[in-house]
Design an enzyme around this catalytic site. Structure first.
Site, PDB file in Angstrom:
ATOM      1  N   GLY A 260       0.775  -1.279  -0.065  1.00 31.85           N
ATOM      2  CA  GLY A 260       0.013  -0.029  -0.033  1.00 31.85           C
ATOM      3  C   GLY A 260       0.845   1.239  -0.108  1.00 31.85           C
ATOM      4  O   GLY A 260       0.378   2.451  -0.085  1.00 31.85           O
ATOM      5  N   SER A 261       2.227   1.444  -0.016  1.00 29.72           N
ATOM      6  CA  SER A 261       2.872   2.259  -0.012  1.00 29.72           C
ATOM      7  C   SER A 261       3.553   2.771  -1.397  1.00 29.72           C
ATOM      8  O   SER A 261       4.183   3.912  -1.342  1.00 29.72           O
ATOM      9  CB  SER A 261       3.954   2.304   1.214  1.00 29.72           C
ATOM     10  OG  SER A 261       5.066   1.128   0.507  1.00 29.72           O
ATOM     11  N   GLY A 262       2.979   1.996  -2.317  1.00 30.99           N
ATOM     12  CA  GLY A 262       3.687   2.480  -3.637  1.00 30.99           C
ATOM     13  C   GLY A 262       2.792   3.448  -4.577  1.00 30.99           C
ATOM     14  O   GLY A 262       1.685   3.912  -4.040  1.00 30.99           O
TER      15      GLY A 262
ATOM     16  N   VAL B 205       0.212   2.659  -6.596  1.00 34.38           N
ATOM     17  CA  VAL B 205      -1.058   2.426  -6.848  1.00 34.38           C
ATOM     18  C   VAL B 205      -1.802   2.406  -5.505  1.00 34.38           C
ATOM     19  O   VAL B 205      -2.970   3.175  -5.172  1.00 34.38           O
ATOM     20  CB  VAL B 205      -1.295   0.858  -7.408  1.00 34.38           C
ATOM     21  CG1 VAL B 205      -2.845   0.483  -7.452  1.00 34.38           C
ATOM     22  CG2 VAL B 205      -0.553   0.844  -8.760  1.00 34.38           C
ATOM     23  N   GLY B 206      -1.176   2.150  -4.430  1.00 34.73           N
ATOM     24  CA  GLY B 206      -1.684   2.473  -2.893  1.00 34.73           C
ATOM     25  C   GLY B 206      -2.003   3.934  -2.650  1.00 34.73           C
ATOM     26  O   GLY B 206      -3.039   4.045  -2.134  1.00 34.73           O
TER      27      GLY B 206
ATOM     28  N   TYR C 200       8.332 -13.250 -14.172  1.00 32.22           N
ATOM     29  CA  TYR C 200       7.333 -12.301 -13.396  1.00 32.22           C
ATOM     30  C   TYR C 200       6.117 -12.478 -14.058  1.00 32.22           C
ATOM     31  O   TYR C 200       5.006 -12.417 -13.301  1.00 32.22           O
ATOM     32  CB  TYR C 200       7.894 -10.622 -13.558  1.00 32.22           C
ATOM     33  CG  TYR C 200       6.723  -9.642 -12.893  1.00 32.22           C
ATOM     34  CD1 TYR C 200       6.801  -9.556 -11.537  1.00 32.22           C
ATOM     35  CD2 TYR C 200       6.074  -9.120 -13.693  1.00 32.22           C
ATOM     36  CE1 TYR C 200       6.105  -8.661 -11.156  1.00 32.22           C
ATOM     37  CE2 TYR C 200       5.126  -8.131 -13.160  1.00 32.22           C
ATOM     38  CZ  TYR C 200       5.145  -7.720 -11.805  1.00 32.22           C
ATOM     39  OH  TYR C 200       4.269  -6.930 -11.411  1.00 32.22           O
TER      40      TYR C 200
ATOM     41  N   PRO D 107      -4.289  -3.103 -14.907  1.00 31.46           N
ATOM     42  CA  PRO D 107      -3.995  -1.838 -15.485  1.00 31.46           C
ATOM     43  C   PRO D 107      -2.958  -1.635 -16.727  1.00 31.46           C
ATOM     44  O   PRO D 107      -2.062  -2.515 -16.696  1.00 31.46           O
ATOM     45  CB  PRO D 107      -3.446  -1.100 -14.217  1.00 31.46           C
ATOM     46  CG  PRO D 107      -2.657  -2.046 -13.495  1.00 31.46           C
ATOM     47  CD  PRO D 107      -3.395  -3.453 -13.797  1.00 31.46           C
TER      48      PRO D 107
ATOM     49  N   ARG E 205       1.285   4.906 -26.649  1.00 30.44           N
ATOM     50  CA  ARG E 205       0.988   4.423 -25.349  1.00 30.44           C
ATOM     51  C   ARG E 205      -0.255   4.737 -24.740  1.00 30.44           C
ATOM     52  O   ARG E 205      -0.734   5.874 -24.917  1.00 30.44           O
ATOM     53  CB  ARG E 205       2.157   4.663 -24.299  1.00 30.44           C
ATOM     54  CG  ARG E 205       3.649   4.131 -24.716  1.00 30.44           C
ATOM     55  CD  ARG E 205       3.564   2.676 -24.497  1.00 30.44           C
ATOM     56  NE  ARG E 205       4.759   2.216 -24.968  1.00 30.44           N
ATOM     57  CZ  ARG E 205       4.869   1.516 -26.188  1.00 30.44           C
ATOM     58  NH1 ARG E 205       4.153   1.836 -27.203  1.00 30.44           N
ATOM     59  NH2 ARG E 205       6.300   0.877 -26.445  1.00 30.44           N
TER      60      ARG E 205
END
Length: 316
Positions: free
Chosen positions: A11-13, A15-16, A138, A165, A210
């Site tokens: 949650g610290s990135g 998206v978070g 990944y 996303p 993009r």
């Protein structure tokens, strides 16, 4: 009304933080949100992660946590990235089953789609071939989340689903010039070009197209998925296809936001990469025909403003 406790891993990135910004305008009084970081627990460790479930007793989980590296490191660490991410996903999803979490929303990536594919991509094409060889470890780990969602639903009735996303950007992004994505890389380059009165160098011709999504818009959509989306099958979250822009156009918006007046140089010795990676959002529009995305120009201006103010502490 019973309290809904939403635990957000990773949650610290970017998206978070996008979810946190979106909640500033759309938080319900019966919802308690808990945003975790890697400091709270090693999610590969079942016992350590179990303590989080016992501490917070979540009714819902948004699973954003993952280990990812720059492309060159992906190529060198495919085995490690496969194993580590599969460990994280196995621990988190199985504990969600054990603690009877009502709904889980995991975040996947467009890298799960086959390397050889027709465009626009949509949710039905995930298993039509292998991902690109550069980061297949990944990519397959992320694909397995979708497989796990279905088997947990089939065998235990768990409501586990996922979102896919496209190119995300916004405040709290990784603005590294070597490891960051397209938009944060352009923003950091423009900042340095203006500060140092140097030419702004674009890798390649700038012609590739993009599809971007502002992290705050993604946050709004993930909140909707958590509250309303009924399916187990994943859903692509991206801006409309008509809003796809070239790298050159994105660069122009970035340098205007900075007020940069210097020279722009195209380094055509660098590859353009894939020309386009268009994703269809027909499924999203079926559910949310009137959802308004933040205009790209506005989203870039807001991100540039945040980067300027937080340059010293921003991830770069």
């Amino acid at each position: 009304m019973a309290e809904t406790v939403i635990m957000v891993t990773g949650g610290s990135g970017l998206v978070g933080h996008g979810i946190q910004l979106a909640l500033e305008e759309d938080k319900k009084p019966n919802e308690k949100w808990i945003f975790l970081s890697s400091k709270d627990a090693d999610l590969r460790d079942r016992e350590a992660t179990k303590l989080l479930f016992e501490k917070y007793n979540p009714t819902h989980v948004i699973h954003l946590a993952a280990v990812i590296k720059a492309l060159s490191n992906n190529m060198e660490d495919n085995c490690k990235l496969l194993r580590v991410n599969c460990q994280i996903n196995d621990v988190v999803l199985d504990l969600c089953k054990e603690y009877k979490v009502q709904k889980v929303v995991s975040c996947l990536s467009t890298c799960i789609f086959p390397d050889k594919i027709t465009y626009p991509i949509d949710e039905t094409l995930i298993y039509n071939g292998s991902p690109h060889s550069s980061n297949y470890g990944y990519s397959f780990a992320k694909r397995m989340v979708d497989v796990m969602n279905h088997v947990y639903n089939d065998q235990y009735g768990c409501h586990f689903t996922s979102v896919i996303p496209c190119n995300i950007f916004g405040p709290h992004d990784n603005f590294s010039l070597t490891e960051g994505n397209v938009m944060p890389g352009l923003i950091h380059k423009a900042y340095l070009a203006k500060r140092d009165d140097q030419p702004f160098v674009i890798c390649g011709t700038g012609k590739p197209l993009r599809q971007f999504i502002y992290s705050v818009d993604l946050g709004r959509l993930i909140i909707w998925v958590l509250r309303e989306y009924p399916e187990i099958k994943p859903i692509i979250l991206a801006a409309d296809e008509k809003d796809e822009i070239s790298i050159r156009d994105a660069t122009e918006l970035v340098i205007k936001a900075f007020g940069y007046k210097g020279k722009i140089v195209h380094d055509v010795s660098k590859s353009d990469g894939q020309f386009r990676k268009t994703a269809s959002i027909a499924k999203l529009r079926k559910y949310l025909p009137d959802f308004k995305f933040t205009p790209t120009k506005q989203a870039i201006e807001e991100t540039v403003d945040w980067f300027r103010k937080n340059y010293e502490t921003a991830k770069k």
